[in-house]
Design an enzyme around this catalytic site. Structure first.
Site, PDB file in Angstrom:
ATOM      1  CG  ASP A  32       7.711 -41.515 -40.893  1.00  0.00           C
ATOM      2  OD1 ASP A  32       8.746 -41.146 -40.307  1.00  0.00           O
ATOM      3  OD2 ASP A  32       7.187 -42.620 -40.699  1.00  0.00           O
ATOM      4  CG  ASP A  88      12.401 -40.973 -37.035  1.00  0.00           C
ATOM      5  OD1 ASP A  88      12.040 -41.044 -38.223  1.00  0.00           O
ATOM      6  OD2 ASP A  88      11.667 -41.271 -36.085  1.00  0.00           O
TER       7      ASP A  88
END
Length: 469
Positions: free
Chosen positions: A150, A351
């Protein structure tokens, strides 16, 4: 049984078995070479959440509506992080927690009694559906664990025995600190303990034995709480001592069957920043599609000549996230009919864990209209959740116009049909973009198969086509 039917049956069995065997062979080679360290840095195999080769795959029958729901939770949390500088109340502790596995509700006191005198929990963003996974080695002797990757998180954590409160189901054994000869708990007075506030956006706490306690919380009340620890992290035969991470004792929520999470954000406690002094301040990845093919995550040096670059945009809204500036979009070679200023009307994050790209509302409207016009011959389908530009069929079976996303500095993503539309079921595909009034986000559907480099040393992000499949 007659010979001919028998031959046909054997032929059919061979036809079915051969692709399965090919997939198994491909997956075996990925597992055997999942991580290594060489002169150019650390290299890890990266798996799509629903790849048949994933070491902790999500169910293949997971409805896409679940992906969208959790994607919305993640986006809402990212937006709340950016708004938190103006609204301190967004960090107030919540007064309720999810149910225990037995169906009994627990409160903050039960967590606190296990670990410390006070461990408030706050909501954040789900990390269990849209994220890619890899393996990480930890401890001495080293054992590998399946971890979510992440770019929007800082602290790396994994579930730890004895799981004094709760552990979710994971692939493989839970990490046992007592079995590692290099494990150490981190004391409350350490600088790393003081860094937790910026790494997790939650305050640290202190146990009765003076061990630092972290709390990492996410959008739909998913969270991990445990002891800040240090140990040796390894990648194949290469290893790095004194790696700081969270040893989770209470871990609940939508993390799939992963052991935990690898944080790659711009923070001293992220895996990237801890390895960067040895390997260099850059990392790159290629996010694969859901096929058996694998992508990669590399930390360290890279080939700069293969990329086109856009500067990392500066933002004081959240120093740990990666911001860039979208400067234009075109469909079938024609620029969208919007003012250039519309592209920069909102802060834009790139992201790895957000699935659907969010665009400023006016930009999205222009994109939707242009794609629909270019696909005028394709039968329309009803709106699907937040996706309102849908067609009958699949992305691979339709004539999809070329869509370009251009960023400041001239870097361009030339999107293939698989990056423009997303199949939400067997008979419906939708534009993989949605409007937002808060935070614009470049999601992972648009990044798939591109090599993307985050060169923090030179404050730039680069894109190159054909990184993986």
């Amino acid at each position: 049984m007659e010979v001919l039917p028998l031959l046909l049956a054997c032929s059919l069995l061979f036809t079915i078995a051969t692709p399965i065997r090919d997939i198994a062979d491909a997956c075996t080679s990925q597992i055997n070479g999942f991580a290594h360290l060489n002169s150019s840095g650390v290299h890890l195999t990266l798996h799509h959440p629903q790849s048949p080769c994933s070491p902790a795959p999500l169910p293949f029958n997971l409805p896409f509506s679940a992906v969208v729901t959790h994607d919305e939770a993640r986006v809402a949390h990212l937006a709340s992080r950016l708004a938190s500088n103006d609204d301190a109340s967004s960090r107030r502790p919540t007064s309720s927690l999810p149910l225990l596995h037995g169906g009994h509700r627990k409160n903050k006191a039960s967590v606190a009694a296990s670990l410390a005198s006070s461990v408030p929990l706050t909501p954040g963003a789900s990390v269990g559906v849209g994220n890619y996974v890899t393996r990480l080695g930890l401890g001495t002797p080293a054992t590998s664990y399946v971890m979510v990757v992440d770019t929007g998180s800082s602290l790396t954590w994994l579930q730890c025995s004895p799981c004094s409160v709760s552990c979710h189901r994971q692939a493989g054994p839970v990490f046992d600190p007592r079995a590692s000869g290099t494990y150490a708990a981190v004391q409350c007075g350490s600088s790393e303990c003081g860094e937790l506030q910026t790494a997790t956006l939650n305050p640290s706490a202190c146990s009765r034995s003076n061990v630092c306690i972290y709390q990492a919380s996410y959008g739909d009340s998913s969270y991990s709480v445990g002891y800040l620890s240090k140990d040796t992290v390894s990648f194949g035969s290469g290893y790095f001592p004194d790696f700081y991470y969270g040893c989770g004792q209470d871990n609940e929520g939508l993390f799939g069957r992963s052991a935990g999470l690898i944080g790659l954000a711009k923070n001293k406690l992220s895996l990237f920043y801890q390895l960067a002094p040895s390997l260099g301040y850059a990392f790159s990845y290629c996010l694969p599609t859901s096929s058996a093919a694998a992508g990669y995550l590399s930390i360290g040096s890279y080939n700069p000549g293969q990329y086109s670059y856009t500067p990392m945009a500066s933002s004081d809204l959240d120093a740990s996230l990666y911001f860039i500036s979208l400067s234009g979009m075109s469909v079938a070679g024609s620029p969208l009919a919007v003012s250039p200023s519309e592209y920069g009307s909102l802060p834009t994050i790139i992201d790895s864990g957000t699935v659907i790209t969010r665009l400023p509302a006016n930009v999205y409207t222009a994109l939707s209209r242009a794609v629909a016009a270019a696909m005028a011959g394709a039968p329309r389908a009803p709106t699907y959740s937040i996706l309102d530009t849908c067609f009958q069929g699949t992305a691979a079976g339709l004539r999809v116009p070329a869509v370009d996303m251009t960023f400041a500095g001239g870097a361009t993503l030339r999107l293939a049909p698989r990056n423009v539309l997303v199949d939400v079921d067997d008979s419906t595909t939708c534009l993989a973009f949605a409007p937002t009034g808060g935070t614009a986000i470049i999601g992972n559907t648009q990044q798939q198969t591109f090599s993307v480099v985050y060169d923090v040393a030179q404050s730039r992000i680069g894109f190159a086509a054909g990184g993986c499949s």
